[in-house]
Motif scaffolding. Structure first.
Motif, PDB file in Angstrom:
ATOM      1  N   THR A   6      11.477  56.581 -20.479  1.00  0.00           N
ATOM      2  CA  THR A   6      11.782  57.872 -19.873  1.00  0.00           C
ATOM      3  C   THR A   6      11.121  57.948 -18.505  1.00  0.00           C
ATOM      4  O   THR A   6       9.980  57.515 -18.315  1.00  0.00           O
ATOM      5  CB  THR A   6      11.313  59.039 -20.768  1.00  0.00           C
ATOM      6  N   LEU A   7      11.857  58.481 -17.551  1.00  0.00           N
ATOM      7  CA  LEU A   7      11.409  58.611 -16.170  1.00  0.00           C
ATOM      8  C   LEU A   7      11.038  60.077 -15.958  1.00  0.00           C
ATOM      9  O   LEU A   7      11.910  60.943 -15.905  1.00  0.00           O
ATOM     10  CB  LEU A   7      12.547  58.189 -15.240  1.00  0.00           C
ATOM     11  N   VAL A   8       9.744  60.366 -15.860  1.00  0.00           N
ATOM     12  CA  VAL A   8       9.269  61.753 -15.771  1.00  0.00           C
ATOM     13  C   VAL A   8       9.139  62.144 -14.306  1.00  0.00           C
ATOM     14  O   VAL A   8       8.389  61.522 -13.546  1.00  0.00           O
ATOM     15  CB  VAL A   8       7.910  61.912 -16.492  1.00  0.00           C
ATOM     16  N   MET A   9       9.892  63.165 -13.918  1.00  0.00           N
ATOM     17  CA  MET A   9       9.904  63.534 -12.500  1.00  0.00           C
ATOM     18  C   MET A   9      10.084  65.038 -12.349  1.00  0.00           C
ATOM     19  O   MET A   9      10.262  65.768 -13.328  1.00  0.00           O
ATOM     20  CB  MET A   9      11.033  62.788 -11.778  1.00  0.00           C
ATOM     21  N   GLY A  10      10.033  65.492 -11.101  1.00  0.00           N
ATOM     22  CA  GLY A  10      10.126  66.915 -10.803  1.00  0.00           C
ATOM     23  C   GLY A  10       9.256  67.245  -9.606  1.00  0.00           C
ATOM     24  O   GLY A  10       8.489  66.399  -9.134  1.00  0.00           O
ATOM     25  N   PRO A  11       9.345  68.465  -9.094  1.00  0.00           N
ATOM     26  CA  PRO A  11       8.550  68.837  -7.920  1.00  0.00           C
ATOM     27  C   PRO A  11       7.060  68.853  -8.213  1.00  0.00           C
ATOM     28  O   PRO A  11       6.638  68.875  -9.368  1.00  0.00           O
ATOM     29  CB  PRO A  11       9.069  70.241  -7.580  1.00  0.00           C
ATOM     30  N   ALA A  12       6.268  68.831  -7.141  1.00  0.00           N
ATOM     31  CA  ALA A  12       4.810  68.845  -7.277  1.00  0.00           C
ATOM     32  C   ALA A  12       4.369  70.092  -8.040  1.00  0.00           C
ATOM     33  O   ALA A  12       4.882  71.186  -7.824  1.00  0.00           O
ATOM     34  CB  ALA A  12       4.167  68.815  -5.891  1.00  0.00           C
ATOM     35  N   GLY A  13       3.416  69.911  -8.950  1.00  0.00           N
ATOM     36  CA  GLY A  13       2.875  71.025  -9.707  1.00  0.00           C
ATOM     37  C   GLY A  13       3.669  71.408 -10.932  1.00  0.00           C
ATOM     38  O   GLY A  13       3.356  72.398 -11.592  1.00  0.00           O
ATOM     39  N   ALA A  14       4.704  70.637 -11.254  1.00  0.00           N
ATOM     40  CA  ALA A  14       5.552  70.982 -12.405  1.00  0.00           C
ATOM     41  C   ALA A  14       4.922  70.577 -13.731  1.00  0.00           C
ATOM     42  O   ALA A  14       5.411  70.976 -14.787  1.00  0.00           O
ATOM     43  CB  ALA A  14       6.929  70.330 -12.260  1.00  0.00           C
ATOM     44  N   GLY A  15       3.851  69.781 -13.693  1.00  0.00           N
ATOM     45  CA  GLY A  15       3.179  69.383 -14.924  1.00  0.00           C
ATOM     46  C   GLY A  15       3.652  68.048 -15.476  1.00  0.00           C
ATOM     47  O   GLY A  15       3.619  67.830 -16.692  1.00  0.00           O
ATOM     48  N   LYS A  16       4.065  67.145 -14.576  1.00  0.00           N
ATOM     49  CA  LYS A  16       4.599  65.845 -15.017  1.00  0.00           C
ATOM     50  C   LYS A  16       3.549  65.005 -15.733  1.00  0.00           C
ATOM     51  O   LYS A  16       3.789  64.499 -16.836  1.00  0.00           O
ATOM     52  CB  LYS A  16       5.160  65.082 -13.814  1.00  0.00           C
ATOM     53  N   THR A  17       2.391  64.834 -15.112  1.00  0.00           N
ATOM     54  CA  THR A  17       1.351  64.005 -15.723  1.00  0.00           C
ATOM     55  C   THR A  17       0.824  64.654 -16.995  1.00  0.00           C
ATOM     56  O   THR A  17       0.513  63.961 -17.976  1.00  0.00           O
ATOM     57  CB  THR A  17       0.203  63.766 -14.719  1.00  0.00           C
ATOM     58  N   THR A  18       0.736  65.976 -17.013  1.00  0.00           N
ATOM     59  CA  THR A  18       0.309  66.679 -18.228  1.00  0.00           C
ATOM     60  C   THR A  18       1.293  66.427 -19.358  1.00  0.00           C
ATOM     61  O   THR A  18       0.902  66.213 -20.511  1.00  0.00           O
ATOM     62  CB  THR A  18       0.190  68.190 -17.960  1.00  0.00           C
ATOM     63  N   PHE A  19       2.584  66.444 -19.030  1.00  0.00           N
ATOM     64  CA  PHE A  19       3.611  66.147 -20.028  1.00  0.00           C
ATOM     65  C   PHE A  19       3.497  64.703 -20.504  1.00  0.00           C
ATOM     66  O   PHE A  19       3.626  64.423 -21.708  1.00  0.00           O
ATOM     67  CB  PHE A  19       4.996  66.412 -19.450  1.00  0.00           C
ATOM     68  N   CYS A  20       3.266  63.771 -19.577  1.00  0.00           N
ATOM     69  CA  CYS A  20       3.079  62.366 -19.962  1.00  0.00           C
ATOM     70  C   CYS A  20       1.915  62.224 -20.937  1.00  0.00           C
ATOM     71  O   CYS A  20       2.010  61.504 -21.938  1.00  0.00           O
ATOM     72  CB  CYS A  20       2.843  61.501 -18.721  1.00  0.00           C
ATOM     73  N   ASN A  21       0.815  62.915 -20.645  1.00  0.00           N
ATOM     74  CA  ASN A  21      -0.355  62.850 -21.526  1.00  0.00           C
ATOM     75  C   ASN A  21      -0.024  63.394 -22.915  1.00  0.00           C
ATOM     76  O   ASN A  21      -0.410  62.805 -23.935  1.00  0.00           O
ATOM     77  CB  ASN A  21      -1.510  63.650 -20.920  1.00  0.00           C
ATOM     78  N   ALA A  22       0.682  64.525 -22.955  1.00  0.00           N
ATOM     79  CA  ALA A  22       1.057  65.124 -24.249  1.00  0.00           C
ATOM     80  C   ALA A  22       2.011  64.207 -25.010  1.00  0.00           C
ATOM     81  O   ALA A  22       1.917  64.074 -26.238  1.00  0.00           O
ATOM     82  CB  ALA A  22       1.701  66.490 -24.017  1.00  0.00           C
ATOM     83  N   LEU A  23       2.908  63.554 -24.285  1.00  0.00           N
ATOM     84  CA  LEU A  23       3.868  62.643 -24.906  1.00  0.00           C
ATOM     85  C   LEU A  23       3.156  61.431 -25.492  1.00  0.00           C
ATOM     86  O   LEU A  23       3.419  61.023 -26.640  1.00  0.00           O
ATOM     87  CB  LEU A  23       4.892  62.208 -23.861  1.00  0.00           C
ATOM     88  N   ILE A  24       2.233  60.864 -24.733  1.00  0.00           N
ATOM     89  CA  ILE A  24       1.475  59.704 -25.212  1.00  0.00           C
ATOM     90  C   ILE A  24       0.623  60.079 -26.422  1.00  0.00           C
ATOM     91  O   ILE A  24       0.549  59.330 -27.403  1.00  0.00           O
ATOM     92  CB  ILE A  24       0.594  59.145 -24.075  1.00  0.00           C
ATOM     93  N   GLN A  25      -0.027  61.241 -26.358  1.00  0.00           N
ATOM     94  CA  GLN A  25      -0.834  61.695 -27.489  1.00  0.00           C
ATOM     95  C   GLN A  25       0.023  61.859 -28.736  1.00  0.00           C
ATOM     96  O   GLN A  25      -0.377  61.459 -29.840  1.00  0.00           O
ATOM     97  CB  GLN A  25      -1.506  63.017 -27.131  1.00  0.00           C
TER      98      GLN A  25
END
Length: 296
Positions: A6-25
């Motif tokens: 999955t390619l996680v993208m979106g504008p700055a501040g949208a919470g992409k890395t936070t979503f990646c962390n939640a997905l990995i967890q």
């Protein structure tokens, strides 16, 4: 061998890395294999250390210092350098089996995938033209607080549609940070934003009947965002989105395990992840249970 990501993208501040962390967890909690790829050459702090980091190839800080470029120009240079060194990705992803979900975290400069063909070229290498043959689903995040300003919401929705057209891969659009609006926006009203249409702007104008009428003071900077011309522009953008009828949103609250799991299910359905998995035998489940008992 098939690969999935999955390619996680979106504008700055949208919470992409936070979503990646939640997905990995979520994946680790369910004993699932994942491979985390950071493609943001400016990112520094991670809850989960990336398995592959673009900064090991090139960093935005070095580019800005050595080339004298600004942040946006430096970011484009970093991705052009990555495209010239695609073995960096290929060599790391090639050994992965079909059990892995590859999570690619992109930077927040949306021009990389809506205005210039940098990320589209990368996607083609991952999915079709290279040797990896990754089944990719794009996860486009838009901050849910945009629903409060409907003009901003439709601008964000237009960027999501642009990415869908440019990338030509399955797409899941997500309203992130739902916890920030649950108390301020009624559920019934919030549901209307999941399938955007022009009626949202009609309601907005009905609530502000003075917009678009009367004399406009050229010295009033606020009038630029509230005059008849601005309303017509928003209406045209909303109509374009409605005509294409491509964009709908899912709701995401990263604090809610079920919400994260629901988004993951949509992603896996889009890339047909489960269809490629070999069925597990009963003795495999017993072996896993025994391993857990020994580790406990």
């Amino acid at each position: 061998m098939s690969k999935f990501g999955t390619l996680v993208m979106g504008p700055a501040g949208a919470g992409k890395t936070t979503f990646c962390n939640a997905l990995i967890q979520h994946l680790r909690f369910n004993k699932r294999s994942c491979f985390y790829v950071n493609l943001d050459p400016a990112a520094e702090d991670f809850s989960y250390e990336p398995d592959l980091d673009i900064k090991d190839l090139i960093s935005l800080e070095d580019v800005m210092e050595e080339m004298g470029l600004g942040p946006n120009g430096g970011l484009i240079f970093c991705f052009e350098h990555l495209l010239q060194n695609l073995d960096f990705l290929t060599n790391a992803l090639e050994p992965l089996s079909e059990e892995y979900l590859i999570v690619l975290d992109l930077p927040g400069q949306i021009e990389l995938y809506t205005h210039i063909p940098v990320v589209p070229t990368l996607v083609k290498h991952l999915t079709r033209f290279g040797s990896l043959n990754v089944s990719l689903c794009a996860a486009y995040l838009l901050e849910s607080t945009f629903v409060i300003d409907r003009a901003k919401f439709f601008a964000g929705t237009l960027s999501a549609m642009s990415a869908m057209i440019m990338l030509e891969i399955p797409h899941v659009n997500i309203l992130s940070k739902m916890d920030l609006v649950k108390g301020s926006v009624p559920k019934r009203q919030l549901k209307r934003f999941l399938d955007p249409d022009t009626s949202l702007l009609d309601d907005n104008n009905a609530q502000n009947p003075s917009r678009g009428f009367g004399a406009v003071d050229p010295a009033d900077t606020g009038s630029v965002m509230g005059g008849a011309s601005f309303d017509r522009l928003n209406k045209a953008v909303a109509q374009l989105i409605d005509d294409f009828s491509m964009v709908s949103f899912l709701q995401l609250d990263v604090q809610d395990e079920d919400s994260v799991g629901g988004i993951l299910s949509y992603i896996e359905d889009a890339i047909q992840y489960h269809e490629a998995q070999e069925p597990r035998e009963p003795h495999d489940e017993i072996a896993d249970y025994g391993d857990d008992e020994m580790m406990g």
